[in-house]
Design a protein around this motif. Structure first.
Motif, PDB file in Angstrom:
ATOM      1  N   ALA A   1      -5.733   0.373 -14.082  1.00  0.00           N
ATOM      2  CA  ALA A   1      -5.812   0.320 -12.620  1.00  0.00           C
ATOM      3  C   ALA A   1      -6.869   1.282 -12.104  1.00  0.00           C
ATOM      4  O   ALA A   1      -7.624   0.957 -11.172  1.00  0.00           O
ATOM      5  N   GLN A   2      -6.963   2.480 -12.695  1.00  0.00           N
ATOM      6  CA  GLN A   2      -7.994   3.432 -12.296  1.00  0.00           C
ATOM      7  C   GLN A   2      -9.378   2.876 -12.582  1.00  0.00           C
ATOM      8  O   GLN A   2     -10.294   3.014 -11.762  1.00  0.00           O
ATOM      9  N   GLN A   3      -9.551   2.269 -13.729  1.00  0.00           N
ATOM     10  CA  GLN A   3     -10.856   1.705 -14.096  1.00  0.00           C
ATOM     11  C   GLN A   3     -11.261   0.593 -13.142  1.00  0.00           C
ATOM     12  O   GLN A   3     -12.433   0.495 -12.746  1.00  0.00           O
ATOM     13  N   ARG A   4     -10.317  -0.249 -12.751  1.00  0.00           N
ATOM     14  CA  ARG A   4     -10.628  -1.340 -11.824  1.00  0.00           C
ATOM     15  C   ARG A   4     -11.015  -0.791 -10.452  1.00  0.00           C
ATOM     16  O   ARG A   4     -11.967  -1.271  -9.824  1.00  0.00           O
ATOM     17  N   ALA A   5     -10.273   0.222  -9.983  1.00  0.00           N
ATOM     18  CA  ALA A   5     -10.602   0.821  -8.684  1.00  0.00           C
ATOM     19  C   ALA A   5     -11.969   1.496  -8.725  1.00  0.00           C
ATOM     20  O   ALA A   5     -12.759   1.390  -7.781  1.00  0.00           O
ATOM     21  N   LYS A   6     -12.247   2.190  -9.830  1.00  0.00           N
ATOM     22  CA  LYS A   6     -13.539   2.870  -9.963  1.00  0.00           C
ATOM     23  C   LYS A   6     -14.680   1.872 -10.076  1.00  0.00           C
ATOM     24  O   LYS A   6     -15.762   2.065  -9.503  1.00  0.00           O
TER      25      LYS A   6
ATOM     26  N   PHE B   1      -3.183   1.803   3.895  1.00  0.00           N
ATOM     27  CA  PHE B   1      -3.019   1.743   2.446  1.00  0.00           C
ATOM     28  C   PHE B   1      -2.912   3.156   1.897  1.00  0.00           C
ATOM     29  O   PHE B   1      -2.976   4.137   2.651  1.00  0.00           O
ATOM     30  N   THR B   2      -2.749   3.277   0.598  1.00  0.00           N
ATOM     31  CA  THR B   2      -2.663   4.581  -0.054  1.00  0.00           C
ATOM     32  C   THR B   2      -3.920   4.800  -0.884  1.00  0.00           C
ATOM     33  O   THR B   2      -4.218   4.017  -1.788  1.00  0.00           O
ATOM     34  N   ARG B   3      -4.637   5.867  -0.569  1.00  0.00           N
ATOM     35  CA  ARG B   3      -5.871   6.181  -1.281  1.00  0.00           C
ATOM     36  C   ARG B   3      -5.547   7.003  -2.533  1.00  0.00           C
ATOM     37  O   ARG B   3      -4.834   7.996  -2.476  1.00  0.00           O
ATOM     38  N   PHE B   4      -6.104   6.585  -3.663  1.00  0.00           N
ATOM     39  CA  PHE B   4      -5.896   7.297  -4.921  1.00  0.00           C
ATOM     40  C   PHE B   4      -6.878   8.453  -5.008  1.00  0.00           C
ATOM     41  O   PHE B   4      -8.094   8.251  -5.052  1.00  0.00           O
TER      42      PHE B   4
ATOM     43  N   HIS C   1     -10.106  -5.747  -0.941  1.00  0.00           N
ATOM     44  CA  HIS C   1      -9.835  -5.666  -2.375  1.00  0.00           C
ATOM     45  C   HIS C   1      -9.891  -4.218  -2.859  1.00  0.00           C
ATOM     46  O   HIS C   1      -9.054  -3.777  -3.660  1.00  0.00           O
ATOM     47  N   PHE C   2     -10.859  -3.458  -2.364  1.00  0.00           N
ATOM     48  CA  PHE C   2     -10.978  -2.050  -2.750  1.00  0.00           C
ATOM     49  C   PHE C   2      -9.738  -1.267  -2.314  1.00  0.00           C
ATOM     50  O   PHE C   2      -9.211  -0.439  -3.072  1.00  0.00           O
ATOM     51  N   CYS C   3      -9.254  -1.525  -1.092  1.00  0.00           N
ATOM     52  CA  CYS C   3      -8.039  -0.854  -0.614  1.00  0.00           C
ATOM     53  C   CYS C   3      -6.832  -1.246  -1.464  1.00  0.00           C
ATOM     54  O   CYS C   3      -5.979  -0.393  -1.773  1.00  0.00           O
ATOM     55  N   MET C   4      -6.747  -2.512  -1.855  1.00  0.00           N
ATOM     56  CA  MET C   4      -5.630  -2.964  -2.681  1.00  0.00           C
ATOM     57  C   MET C   4      -5.681  -2.344  -4.079  1.00  0.00           C
ATOM     58  O   MET C   4      -4.641  -2.009  -4.656  1.00  0.00           O
ATOM     59  N   LEU C   5      -6.890  -2.183  -4.632  1.00  0.00           N
ATOM     60  CA  LEU C   5      -7.018  -1.553  -5.939  1.00  0.00           C
ATOM     61  C   LEU C   5      -6.641  -0.072  -5.866  1.00  0.00           C
ATOM     62  O   LEU C   5      -5.999   0.468  -6.771  1.00  0.00           O
ATOM     63  N   GLN C   6      -7.053   0.590  -4.787  1.00  0.00           N
ATOM     64  CA  GLN C   6      -6.652   1.986  -4.591  1.00  0.00           C
ATOM     65  C   GLN C   6      -5.131   2.095  -4.485  1.00  0.00           C
ATOM     66  O   GLN C   6      -4.513   2.994  -5.063  1.00  0.00           O
TER      67      GLN C   6
END
Length: 279
Positions: A12-17, A153-156, A213-218
Motif C-alpha cells: 500500500a505504501q509503494q502504491r501511494a508513493k 481522507f486520512t493522509r499517510f 485515487h491519490f487520496c484513496m491510496l493515502q
C-alpha cells in the motif's frame, strides 16, 4: 490480523508513493493550462454565492483499525459544521462501509456511496467516483447540482502518524502535495493544440480522478498502518490479561491446595488424638 496488515502495508505504501509523481506532474500541467490561458472552464471557475457543497468522505470497509474511521468521520463533521455556518447545503458522497453505516444509523440522506475496496482502491473506482462528482458539479444547483467539492481522507505521514485531512477539489484548487516546489521549479510554458479549452476538457477529468485515487491510496495505507498498530496493541493487551489471569488462577489453586492440606493434617491430628484418648 496484525501479520496480515503488516504484509499488506508495504504494498500500500509503494502504491501511494508511486502515484505521487503522476499526480504532481498532472497537477503541474493543469496548473499551467489554467494559468497561461484565458479560458473560463466550468471546473476552474468560482461560482457566485455557492449554496451546495459535495463532501466525499473516505473511510474503511472493515473495523479493527483503532480510531482510523472515527477520526476521519470527526474531521468530516467539523467540515460539515463549517459549511453549514457558511449557509451551504451539504451533499454527502461516501466511500467505505464505516462512513455508510455512520450516515445510515443517523438516517441522513446520501447522494451516492461506494464500498468494497478501501484497503486496495483501484483507479477504475476512483474514476467512477470522479465521474459522479463532476456530473454533480456541472449540473445546476436548481437541478440538484453542487457548487464545490471537498474530500475528507486520512493522509499517510508515517507508520506511526496518520492525519485526517481536507482538500477542496473543485473549483480547481491546485495542490502540489507535501513538498513545496523549489524556487526554480517554475511552471513550463505550453502551446495548446488544438486549443486551451480542449486541453482542459481532456486534462481536468483525469486530474480529478488522479487526485481522488491519490487520496484513496493515502487512506488505504493509513488504514493498514492503523490496523497493524491496533492489532499489536490488542495482542499485547491480551497477553497481559493472560499473564494476570494465570497468576490469579495459580494463587487461587495454591490457596485451595494449602486449604486441603491443612484440612488433611487437621483431620489426621484429630484422629491421632482420638486414638490416644481411647487407649
Amino acid at each position: 490480523m496484525e501479520l496480515i496488515a503488516a504484509s499488506r502495508i508495504v504494498k500500500a505504501q509503494q502504491r501511494a508513493k508511486a502515484a505521487g509523481p503522476y499526480a504532481r506532474e498532472l497537477t503541474r500541467a493543469v496548473s499551467a493550462v489554467a494559468t497561461f490561458s484565458n479560458v473560463d472552464h466550468p471546473l476552474t471557475t468560482e461560482k457566485p454565492n455557492p449554496k451546495r457543497a459535495a463532501v466525499l468522505l473516505i473511510t474503511s470497509d472493515r473495523g479493527q483499525a483503532g480510531a482510523y474511521s472515527s477520526s476521519v468521520i470527526r474531521e468530516g463533521e467539523r467540515l460539515n459544521q463549517l459549511l453549514r455556518e457558511s449557509e451551504k447545503e451539504i451533499v454527502p458522497f461516501l466511500s467505505g462501509r464505516k462512513g455508510i453505516a455512520y450516515y445510515t444509523f443517523r438516517q441522513r440522506e446520501v447522494a451516492q456511496s461506494w464500498s468494497g475496496d478501501s484497503d486496495a482502491p483501484s483507479f477504475a473506482r476512483a474514476r467512477e467516483i470522479a465521474d459522479a462528482l463532476i456530473e454533480a458539479f456541472l449540473k445546476p444547483t436548481e437541478e440538484g447540482g453542487v457548487d464545490e467539492i471537498h474530500i475528507v481522507f486520512t493522509r499517510f505521514v508515517s507508520m506511526l502518524t496518520q492525519k485526517p485531512d481536507v482538500i477542496r477539489l473543485l473549483p480547481l484548487e491546485v495542490v502540489e502535495g507535501e513538498e513545496a516546489p523549489a524556487a526554480e521549479d517554475v511552471l513550463p510554458l505550453y502551446e495548446f493544440e488544438p486549443s486551451a479549452e480542449d486541453v482542459l476538457d481532456g486534462l481536468l477529468p483525469k486530474y480529478v480522478a488522479s487526485r481522488i485515487h491519490f487520496c484513496m491510496l493515502q487512506a488505504a495505507a493509513s488504514e493498514l498502518a492503523s490496523r497493524q498498530r491496533a492489532m499489536k496493541s490488542a495482542t499485547d493487551n491480551a497477553q497481559d490479561l493472560i499473564e494476570r489471569l494465570t497468576r490469579e488462577y495459580n494463587q487461587v489453586r495454591q490457596s485451595a491446595i494449602t486449604q486441603e492440606i491443612s484440612e488433611i493434617v487437621g483431620g489426621a491430628n484429630a484422629l491421632a488424638d482420638a486414638n490416644a484418648g481411647s487407649e
